[in-house]
Scaffold this active site. Sequence first.
Site, mmCIF file in Angstrom:
data_model
loop_
_atom_site.group_PDB
_atom_site.id
_atom_site.type_symbol
_atom_site.label_atom_id
_atom_site.label_comp_id
_atom_site.label_asym_id
_atom_site.label_seq_id
_atom_site.Cartn_x
_atom_site.Cartn_y
_atom_site.Cartn_z
ATOM 1 N N GLY A 17 0.796 -1.215 0.000
ATOM 2 C CA GLY A 17 0.000 0.000 0.000
ATOM 3 C C GLY A 17 0.833 1.272 0.000
ATOM 4 O O GLY A 17 2.051 1.250 0.147
ATOM 5 N N HIS A 18 0.127 2.392 -0.150
ATOM 6 C CA HIS A 18 0.797 3.694 -0.201
ATOM 7 C C HIS A 18 1.578 3.971 1.080
ATOM 8 O O HIS A 18 2.723 4.407 1.044
ATOM 9 C CB HIS A 18 -0.239 4.799 -0.420
ATOM 10 C CG HIS A 18 -0.921 4.744 -1.744
ATOM 11 N ND1 HIS A 18 -0.249 4.881 -2.941
ATOM 12 C CD2 HIS A 18 -2.227 4.555 -2.066
ATOM 13 C CE1 HIS A 18 -1.115 4.798 -3.939
ATOM 14 N NE2 HIS A 18 -2.317 4.603 -3.435
ATOM 15 N N LEU A 19 0.948 3.742 2.230
ATOM 16 C CA LEU A 19 1.599 4.098 3.486
ATOM 17 C C LEU A 19 2.836 3.238 3.731
ATOM 18 O O LEU A 19 3.829 3.717 4.292
ATOM 19 C CB LEU A 19 0.621 3.968 4.653
ATOM 20 C CG LEU A 19 1.044 4.725 5.910
ATOM 21 C CD1 LEU A 19 0.961 6.227 5.691
ATOM 22 C CD2 LEU A 19 0.207 4.316 7.112
ATOM 23 N N VAL A 32 5.630 4.788 1.768
ATOM 24 C CA VAL A 32 6.133 6.013 2.381
ATOM 25 C C VAL A 32 6.931 5.694 3.648
ATOM 26 O O VAL A 32 7.940 6.333 3.937
ATOM 27 C CB VAL A 32 4.978 6.979 2.684
ATOM 28 C CG1 VAL A 32 5.489 8.251 3.329
ATOM 29 C CG2 VAL A 32 4.218 7.320 1.404
ATOM 30 N N HIS A 63 4.050 7.625 -8.597
ATOM 31 C CA HIS A 63 3.152 7.260 -7.494
ATOM 32 C C HIS A 63 2.049 8.307 -7.333
ATOM 33 O O HIS A 63 0.877 7.972 -7.095
ATOM 34 C CB HIS A 63 3.966 7.139 -6.200
ATOM 35 C CG HIS A 63 3.276 6.351 -5.133
ATOM 36 N ND1 HIS A 63 3.895 5.954 -3.980
ATOM 37 C CD2 HIS A 63 2.005 5.900 -5.027
ATOM 38 C CE1 HIS A 63 3.045 5.296 -3.222
ATOM 39 N NE2 HIS A 63 1.894 5.255 -3.837
#
Length: 879
Positions: A525-527, A530, A621
């Site tokens: 996932g995105h988190l 990051v 992204h």
Amino acid sequence: MASVFQRLKSIFGGGKPSPQLSMEELRALFKTKYHAFKLLLNANNTALQLMTDMEAALHGHQSFGMTFIRSHCTAVCVNVFSLIRNLNELSGNRYLALEPVFQSIRGKIEDLLGAKPPLALKDLVLPLTAVTKEMADGVGSKMANLGEIKTRVPQIRVPGGLVITAAAYELFLAHNGLQEEINRRLQALEVQDIADLHRASSEIQMLIINGEVPPELTEAISQGFDRLGGEDPAPVANLRVALRSSAIGEDAVDTSFAGQYRSELNVSRENLFTVYKEILASKYALTATSYRLHKGLRDEDVAMCVGVMRMVEAAAGGVMYSRDPMDIRSQAIFINGVHGLAKTVVDGTVSPDLWVVSREEPLSIIRKEIRDKKQKAVCLPEEGIVLEGDPQGQAPALTDAQVLDLARTALLLEEHFQSPQDIEWCLDAQGQLYILQSRPLKQMSSPTREAPVLDSPIDQPLLLQGGEVASSGVAAGPVYLVKNNLDLLKFPEGAVLVTKLPHPGWAPLLPRAAAVVTDRGGITGHLANVAREFSIPALFNTGEATARLKNGELITVDADGHAVYQGRVESLLQAPPLKKGLMVGTPVFKTLKEVMAHITPLNLTDASAPDFKPQGCRTLHDITRFAHEVSVKEMFAFDQAQTWSKYFIKRLAADVPLQWWVLNLEDGFKEEAPGKEVQLDNIASIPMLALWEGITAVPWEGPPPVDTKGFLSIVMGAATDPNLATAGGTIYGNQNYFMISKYFCNLTSRLGFHFSTVEALVGEEPYENYIRFTFKGGAADYPRRVLRAKFVGEVLEHYDFQVTVQEDALFARLEGEPMDYMLSRLRILGYVTIHTRQIDMVMLNAGDVQHYRQKILNDLDNSILAPPQTQPPSTTAPL
């Protein structure tokens, strides 16, 4: 070619369908639009998975090469371009501004991948006397170091020689048109597939061996060889040479390529060019190719230079280290020696004699081991070398005086190069010492302190065990439970972010967070991306973090150990950091890191921010995040869908007081439904059935009792709200439309004064799944409607949704969860759609509000989420 959106618009421009098209043709046209939507989702998911693979390579311990980087960059770009193309197909080209943004980012990536250092030298051949260490990029480190010794350390002998440079290598490849073919074969390689490596290695080597040495290179080598022969009184025809590989990057401290490339001893002029090509080809030997890939060296950065040196017929030879390679603190010199050529030491054919010499003046031999050296390598009279029995094998290869002379030479070389050295040497028949190679010695660091014993029991209580490592590391800090956007503003520096789901919206917290722990969510996932970008320890999918970890509680998160402990675990926090990734510091690692700066950082985290637009995208992204967000709106905007859907929908035949209509996009029915109705048992749509279960599970008790003020608020709301004009001409008008496929459902519902939508894609792949819910309106006045929106938002946040409330409108979302979990949340939304209407009228009565809060929670926990239980343990806790 017109987009699907434009064709639909032209057909329904006047609100009525074109008479030229049948209902089946209209349905087919919408299926085309839906197909573009699915292609967009597939491209989005594939791009995110590729980004995750690249992040794992950057932070992991697996080898990768330029093939991995190029293939992943290409695949990411292809999928992002597909995503943009399908988004414009959906929207009637409303997002064409994404294309120049994408092309700019892709151009930056291609510039990095295509970058190749210019040739350091233009000369094809150089005499060794013209070479220094500063010329390593043109002649390779091995020959640069030998040239350095010959020209700047004149008291040390180096055989006469010449270097066939990197420029010569590039000329050879260009003359034979080999580079493109080599690249093609390398790009298909898998680093871990030995059979694949062996095949490609053999094919490329044969391409080079069968190549032609360009005429200008032939002339330059021949002239250099003749000049080399002029240094010797023997006729040039009798001159024998050693050809030694000297690839760019060879003999560096972390990339020695020891034994990976080919060298040939005692070569005649007749075979000079054949052997030269064989050494060029050895760049692609199986061991060398594998070594280069695992060391992270880009193929295009490794040109093969070749040293041509007068052959010394050695009486003894060997290797010495100016320090102990196993201990950086060592004060000793290690010398190995054999009779004959040093080759038997280098390739391990013979167990050599060993001398250990103290570095302190006066130099002294502190250890001596004389082995039985059964063989030795010697030069043949005509050409080549041979192994033969060593009749003096039990005798020392060196005298003590020669040993000390070698030790002094080792110290001189270490002093000159300012680092410990790994040195190949030989003695001729007259006892004269020659240096054949000198390269940096790779030493193991000695420990400076005792490492903590981590396998002993840890005193602090274990609060949580399990989950998935989204980002490696250990950190400690106070727990801070994040549930909604208000918590973003309150999050303290150095806290551990604990949340049910890893929403992209939490990304701004990571620079301030010590670690992240979530109940659910995966590493793609995105988190997660990051978290890795910021090197924040992150443990996802623990199942029950929000239930077990208390706000403000001091904890230690050991992501790699899949554990969370109470308090500070000093043995974990003080342990040496995890070994850095295998590729860290290599040219390939540097390239991957540089290209990923244009791929994985996520800057667009807030869909309501002013910069959430194509021009705000700075990475690939960002583009995926933006496109995914707006694509759902483009696909199922209510005002567009309502225009045409009424022409070919089916009424749901169900024993309920309201009317529900169903549009089958594709495979939403088990079989075709003739007539005007479809039976519930003919519905194949998994998310629709879950919604319907929530809608019908608990009978609606009707509107709450209304006092005088509440009734007047309804009258005033009806008189002043212009949006009620769309409610079918009456405040009691109902419009409820399902648009379905097997794994997709869009419910647009208008119940009296209340308007809501549910959009869901739920299938077997969690990373594809999402739910969107909007809720607006009400019969009461504005203050009551606002309070009702907040009330519903609190309920949904309690059950893991990310919620935003704007005035009397509510927006909720959930994504990336397994099918069973998503279906349980759809049942909740089905219930909420029915049972929260008209409670806006009692929002100013605290007692009534508490009554309905408790009733809704009881219904959801005991009826909607009845066994088998699919929610985290915290679900039953009070709001």
